[in-house]
Design an enzyme around this catalytic site. Structure first.
Site, short mmCIF file in Angstrom:
data_model
loop_
_atom_site.label_atom_id
_atom_site.label_comp_id
_atom_site.label_asym_id
_atom_site.label_seq_id
_atom_site.Cartn_x
_atom_site.Cartn_y
_atom_site.Cartn_z
N GLU A 1 -8.91 1.20 -6.30
CA GLU A 1 -8.17 1.81 -5.98
C GLU A 1 -6.56 2.24 -6.32
O GLU A 1 -6.23 2.29 -5.50
CB GLU A 1 -9.00 2.21 -4.35
CG GLU A 1 -10.01 2.06 -4.20
CD GLU A 1 -10.62 2.09 -2.34
OE1 GLU A 1 -8.94 1.64 -2.07
OE2 GLU A 1 -11.04 2.44 -2.36
N ARG B 1 0.32 2.23 -6.30
CA ARG B 1 1.83 2.18 -6.69
C ARG B 1 1.73 1.25 -8.38
O ARG B 1 1.91 2.40 -9.00
CB ARG B 1 2.33 0.80 -6.18
CG ARG B 1 3.22 1.21 -6.28
CD ARG B 1 3.20 -0.80 -5.10
NE ARG B 1 3.22 -0.17 -4.38
CZ ARG B 1 3.74 -0.74 -2.91
NH1 ARG B 1 5.06 -0.04 -2.82
NH2 ARG B 1 3.31 -0.56 -1.52
N CYS C 1 20.88 10.21 12.28
CA CYS C 1 21.27 9.18 13.17
C CYS C 1 20.33 7.84 13.71
O CYS C 1 19.82 8.06 15.00
CB CYS C 1 21.61 10.34 15.05
SG CYS C 1 22.54 11.15 14.11
N1 LLP Z 1 -7.13 1.53 -1.08
C1 LLP Z 1 -6.65 1.52 0.21
C2 LLP Z 1 -8.27 0.92 0.44
C3 LLP Z 1 -5.60 0.93 0.78
O1 LLP Z 1 -5.92 0.96 1.85
C4 LLP Z 1 -4.34 1.42 -0.31
C5 LLP Z 1 -2.97 1.51 0.04
C6 LLP Z 1 -3.96 1.56 -1.36
C7 LLP Z 1 -6.26 1.60 -2.22
C8 LLP Z 1 -3.64 1.63 -2.61
O2 LLP Z 1 -2.83 0.98 -2.52
P1 LLP Z 1 -1.87 0.83 -3.62
O3 LLP Z 1 -2.42 -0.34 -5.25
O4 LLP Z 1 -0.72 1.75 -3.58
O5 LLP Z 1 -0.85 -1.06 -3.84
N2 LLP Z 1 3.60 2.35 1.90
C9 LLP Z 1 3.59 1.07 1.54
C10 LLP Z 1 2.22 0.66 0.85
C11 LLP Z 1 0.94 0.95 2.13
C12 LLP Z 1 -0.74 0.66 1.09
C13 LLP Z 1 -1.40 1.06 2.01
N3 LLP Z 1 -2.99 0.84 1.11
C14 LLP Z 1 3.92 0.92 0.72
O6 LLP Z 1 6.03 2.29 1.07
O7 LLP Z 1 4.63 -0.02 0.50
#
Ligand code: LLP
Length: 404
Positions: free
Chosen positions: A268, A271, A338
């Protein structure tokens, strides 16, 4: 993204031309980089051909998701809205997994009706609710159970999800109880074990550890899982000299794991697919002197890009047109909101800037626009997809009249 004759350019388009045509702040994505990221991701794990479910939360632009779907990816969704978005982008329901700790009755209903691949449940109460709804529809629903492997992802505390104290998944003991419960149910079919230990992971060792825990638990549970969903979390380099995740080592660990388990692997990623394809173009409104430091007040703010305010994240910041003049002042790049956390980065020896100059924040394709808000009644930026020398608006800038 590179400088062509001193002009910062995304593929073949100058940042300056994007700003002239679409204004600022504007999010831009490189199609070429997107394609490269997906090709690389597939190559890294080609020996076991995983199902790659793009984490919609990282970028919810329907036109971008449509491009991602064309490469054969599925989707990981965490709400009915994200599920609708994935379906609207044409993603095959048989490639959609639904994660999240608090799926409501409406969301479960909808997911069952759309016949998605898996609902990854995260508690006993949720399994009972899925079972109740499935029974009322006289259906058998495929589910996964999310395990909390109590593994430290060695990333930011705010984006760690695989430790015992985190709200995600169930512990080992509950996992076994739920496997047994599911086996006896007539309306749910347990097909998957899922895990996701965190985000922006740059060290392969937590993944290795997580796989060891999963291996042990599957053996103990004595259940054959058709799918093992390893989640996402693969980190990217935000800084030039950031270390990189060693995909080769992660791949080796999974291959070793698969020797004992004949399951299909699901990923999944969010990023790692879209993080480095995005840039945020912004204009300097004012420069305010403050002793040794100048505040560079941009027209982008924390509502457009939340990561610095929320996690102290740092995004590389570049001038749109290169000159050879360096500023003697320290520059603090801020937005007009702000709040004192409405601050992007502080840099020494940046190129000397003047009002109306353009600056670009890099690697904002993931959790950039998707985390944006209308705080201070600020309309959300436009989103542009760049392909060679073509610019396509994939989302128009919000208009004040939409908000007021
Ligand atoms: N699967 C699940 C169950 C997740 O909770 C997440 C991310 C992903 C996949 C994807 O993860 P990635 O491959 O994108 O790392 N807003 C934060 C990141 C929060 C991630 C939440 N869950 C940031 O800007 O760094």
């Amino acid at each position: 993204m590179k400088y062509i004759n001193k002009n910062l350019s995304i593929e073949k388009v100058k940042v300056q031309d994007i700003s002239k045509k679409f204004g600022t702040p504007t999010y831009c994505y490189s199609y070429g980089q997107l394609k490269k990221n997906i090709d690389d991701f597939k190559k890294n794990f080609s020996s076991f051909a995983p199902l790659i479910c793009f984490a919609i939360k990282s970028n919810t632009n329907v036109n971008l998701i449509r491009e991602i779907r064309k490469f054969g990816l599925g989707a990981d969704v965490v709400s009915i809205g994200e599920l609708m978005m994935a379906l609207k982008a044409g993603i095959d329901p048989k490639k959609i997994v639904f994660s999240g700790v608090g799926k409501t009755t409406d969301e479960i209903n909808y997911a069952i009706d759309k016949k998605i691949l898996l609902i990854n449940a995260e508690s006993k109460s949720e399994i009972i609710e899925i079972e109740r709804i499935a029974r009322s529809k006289k259906k058998i629903v495929n589910i996964g159970i999310r395990l909390n492997p109590n593994t430290d992802a060695k990333t930011l505390k705010q984006i760690s999800t695989g430790k015992k104290e985190n709200k995600f998944g169930v512990d080992e003991k509950t996992f076994f109880a739920l496997v047994n419960y599911s086996k006896l149910s007539k309306n749910i079919s347990l097909k998957c074990l899922s895990v996701h230990i965190g985000s922006q992971i740059l060290d392969y060792k937590p993944y290795e550890k997580m796989l060891k825990v999963v291996d042990k638990i599957i053996k103990k549970s004595n259940h054959k899982f058709k799918f093992i969903d390893l989640g996402g979390g693969m980190g990217i380099s935000y800084e030039k000299n950031n270390k990189k995740l060693n995909y080769q080592k992660y791949n080796i660990a999974i291959k070793k794991f698969l020797r004992n388990h004949k399951s299909k692997i699901i990923f999944e990623p969010g990023r790692s697919i879209v993080g480095n394809i995005g840039s945020l173009i912004s204009k300097v409104i004012y420069i305010k002197e403050n002793g040794k430091k100048d505040f560079i007040i941009l027209d982008a703010a924390m509502n457009d890009l939340m990561r610095p305010a929320l996690y102290g994240a740092n995004h590389r910041t570049l001038p749109a047109i290169k000159t050879n003049q360096t500023s003697k002042k320290i520059y603090e790049f801020v937005g007009p909101i702000c709040e004192s956390t409405d601050k992007f980065t502080t840099l020494k020896k940046f190129q000397k800037l003047k009002e109306k100059d353009l600056v670009v924040m890099c690697d904002v394709g993931a959790y950039g626009m998707s985390l944006s808000s209308n705080y201070n009644v600020r309309p959300k930026p436009s989103e542009i997809l760049i392909k060679g020398s073509k610019m396509n608006v994939i989302k128009k800038r919000q208009k004040l009249k939409d908000l007021i």
